[in-house]
Design a protein around this motif. Structure first.
Motif, PDB file in Angstrom:
ATOM      1  N   THR A 237      42.318 -31.756  59.740  1.00  0.00           N
ATOM      2  CA  THR A 237      41.723 -30.941  59.488  1.00  0.00           C
ATOM      3  C   THR A 237      40.994 -31.726  58.093  1.00  0.00           C
ATOM      4  OG1 THR A 237      43.525 -29.391  59.160  1.00  0.00           O
ATOM      5  CG2 THR A 237      42.798 -28.670  61.003  1.00  0.00           C
ATOM      6  N   GLY A 238      41.865 -32.068  57.831  1.00  0.00           N
ATOM      7  CA  GLY A 238      40.898 -33.023  56.404  1.00  0.00           C
ATOM      8  C   GLY A 238      41.152 -31.673  54.959  1.00  0.00           C
TER       9      GLY A 238
ATOM     10  N   PRO B 177      39.791 -29.571  51.988  1.00  0.00           N
ATOM     11  CA  PRO B 177      38.390 -29.308  51.251  1.00  0.00           C
ATOM     12  C   PRO B 177      38.433 -30.205  49.967  1.00  0.00           C
ATOM     13  CG  PRO B 177      40.083 -26.943  51.941  1.00  0.00           C
ATOM     14  CD  PRO B 177      41.067 -28.340  51.946  1.00  0.00           C
TER      15      PRO B 177
ATOM     16  N   HIS C  11      36.033 -35.726  53.072  1.00  0.00           N
ATOM     17  CA  HIS C  11      34.934 -36.216  54.357  1.00  0.00           C
ATOM     18  C   HIS C  11      34.765 -37.017  54.826  1.00  0.00           C
ATOM     19  CE1 HIS C  11      33.789 -37.292  49.862  1.00  0.00           C
ATOM     20  NE2 HIS C  11      33.503 -38.859  50.653  1.00  0.00           N
TER      21      HIS C  11
ATOM     22  N   ASN D 188      34.513 -36.661  62.572  1.00  0.00           N
ATOM     23  CA  ASN D 188      33.173 -35.147  62.445  1.00  0.00           C
ATOM     24  C   ASN D 188      33.424 -35.163  63.764  1.00  0.00           C
ATOM     25  OD1 ASN D 188      30.644 -34.227  63.077  1.00  0.00           O
ATOM     26  ND2 ASN D 188      30.148 -36.098  61.312  1.00  0.00           N
TER      27      ASN D 188
ATOM     28  N   ARG E 268      45.813 -26.134  52.836  1.00  0.00           N
ATOM     29  CA  ARG E 268      46.353 -25.638  53.956  1.00  0.00           C
ATOM     30  C   ARG E 268      47.651 -25.708  54.087  1.00  0.00           C
ATOM     31  NH1 ARG E 268      44.875 -31.002  56.625  1.00  0.00           N
ATOM     32  NH2 ARG E 268      45.610 -31.762  54.841  1.00  0.00           N
TER      33      ARG E 268
ATOM     34  N   THR F 252      40.524 -23.674  56.237  1.00  0.00           N
ATOM     35  CA  THR F 252      39.671 -24.904  56.083  1.00  0.00           C
ATOM     36  C   THR F 252      39.021 -25.517  57.233  1.00  0.00           C
ATOM     37  OG1 THR F 252      40.848 -26.367  54.601  1.00  0.00           O
ATOM     38  CG2 THR F 252      40.151 -27.387  55.882  1.00  0.00           C
TER      39      THR F 252
ATOM     40  N   ASP G 128      35.321 -24.059  57.439  1.00  0.00           N
ATOM     41  CA  ASP G 128      34.820 -25.157  57.473  1.00  0.00           C
ATOM     42  C   ASP G 128      34.316 -26.101  57.754  1.00  0.00           C
ATOM     43  OD1 ASP G 128      34.600 -22.564  55.822  1.00  0.00           O
ATOM     44  OD2 ASP G 128      36.046 -23.090  53.734  1.00  0.00           O
ATOM     45  N   HIS G 129      35.127 -26.945  58.174  1.00  0.00           N
ATOM     46  CA  HIS G 129      35.449 -28.403  58.511  1.00  0.00           C
ATOM     47  C   HIS G 129      34.552 -28.656  59.432  1.00  0.00           C
ATOM     48  CE1 HIS G 129      37.843 -29.958  55.407  1.00  0.00           C
ATOM     49  NE2 HIS G 129      36.872 -29.005  54.529  1.00  0.00           N
TER      50      HIS G 129
ATOM     51  N   ASP H  69      43.407 -38.061  54.779  1.00  0.00           N
ATOM     52  CA  ASP H  69      42.350 -36.628  54.578  1.00  0.00           C
ATOM     53  C   ASP H  69      42.814 -36.014  53.609  1.00  0.00           C
ATOM     54  OD1 ASP H  69      40.598 -38.904  56.481  1.00  0.00           O
ATOM     55  OD2 ASP H  69      41.481 -38.004  58.284  1.00  0.00           O
TER      56      ASP H  69
ATOM     57  N   SER I  10      42.126 -34.261  48.558  1.00  0.00           N
ATOM     58  CA  SER I  10      40.683 -33.623  48.242  1.00  0.00           C
ATOM     59  C   SER I  10      39.507 -34.379  47.766  1.00  0.00           C
ATOM     60  CB  SER I  10      40.718 -32.431  47.396  1.00  0.00           C
ATOM     61  OG  SER I  10      41.358 -32.848  46.498  1.00  0.00           O
TER      62      SER I  10
END
Length: 294
Positions: A37-38, A40, A43, A47, A73, A82, A85-86, A219, A222
């Motif tokens: 999920t990466g 925060p 980027h 996607n 996370r 997260t 938001d992602h 990922d 941050s």
């Protein structure tokens, strides 16, 4: 015999579906789609608009586990923020698999982890899994692909601590004091992969690596370094060893001068040893042939 790795240069929702279909496997029952999920601030995670059509086609649930490092996370409440938001909660059902605890699954033939791996308890709710990984560098593993996503990614927070500390502790706060055994860590990841495959059944897991945004950083960072080499494409296989070996080779053999920092990252962490050990313990085959989709 060589394993087959499918490849397409196109990185689009349609090509992602096409490469999944090329594998010739229909995932059954309740399908988990394991992604990162990466963190925060970063980027480079996959996607949501790229993956949503395939996840929908599978009627899949996006799954993750909490991190062992301090960040946004490491606790389910912040991790859910997260996820939203992602953009992942907007495209599919999502599940933090260790939100309600974890469980042990056996490791057959491992040498580091006392015969078991610790994974998110919700893994028991799924019948099959798409290991959908962003292939890139990693500050500890050297690179992250299918094997890292299946080991560190499916491990609960306590399980991650055990892997990073090579079995010394399941305490996330303590594990970072026990990270000197690099090859042991890489071997633990491979052994954790074997436990997940044995638990789910090899016929119930397929693997896709998206080789884009090829940063030297994961990922989970941050503030990841910007990629220095161009995107390559999407790779897929029924063999995670062949898949990660192929992606590694694509970078090592690339004519792109921007590869230098990523090559250094992988070599300095002895990253290929995860693949070597995974092959040694019977997960898959390092020999492969590439079939390019037309």
């Amino acid at each position: 015999m060589k394993s087959t790795v499918y490849f397409t240069k196109e990185i689009t929702p349609d090509s992602l579906i096409a490469i999944y279909e090329a594998l010739g496997v229909q995932l059954k029952g309740k399908v988990a789609v394991k992604i990162s999920t990466g963190e925060p601030g970063g980027h480079n995670f996959l996607n949501p608009n790229l993956i949503k059509d395939l996840v929908s086609k599978l009627n899949g649930t996006i799954v993750e586990c909490c991190t062992a490092y301090g960040g946004k996370r490491d606790d389910p409440k912040e991790h859910w923020k997260t996820v939203r938001d992602h953009g992942f909660a907007a495209i599919a059902p999502c599940d933090i698999m260790d939100e309600e605890g974890d469980m042990r699954i056996p490791i057959n033939g491992g040498k580091h982890l006392d015969g078991y791996n610790v994974v998110g308890a919700h893994l028991a709710n799924y019948d099959s899994m798409l290991m959908l990984s962003h292939f890139k560098g990693h500050v500890m593993g050297g690179f992250g692909g299918a094997l890292k996503n299946m080991s560190i990614g499916v491990a609960s927070q306590a399980g991650k601590a055990r892997l990073h500390s090579v079995g010394v502790t399941d305490n996330a706060a303590e594990c970072w004091n026990h990270t000197k055994n690099q090859d042991g860590f890489l071997e633990c990841m491979a052994e954790a992969c074997k436990s997940v495959i044995d638990y789910m059944g090899s016929e119930n897991i397929v693997y896709i690596n998206v080789a884009n945004r090829l940063s030297i950083d994961c990922d989970c960072d941050s503030n990841p370094h910007e990629p220095e080499m161009a995107d390559i494409g999407i790779f897929a296989s029924l063999d995670p060893v062949a898949l990660d070996q192929c992606c590694y080779d694509q970078i090592m053999n690339s004519a792109d001068p921007g590869k230098a920092s990523l090559v250094e990252r992988m070599e300095s962490r002895h990253a290929i040893h995860t693949v070597e050990w995974a092959a040694e313990i019977g997960i898959g085959n390092r020999e492969y042939e590439i079939v390019e989709l037309k």
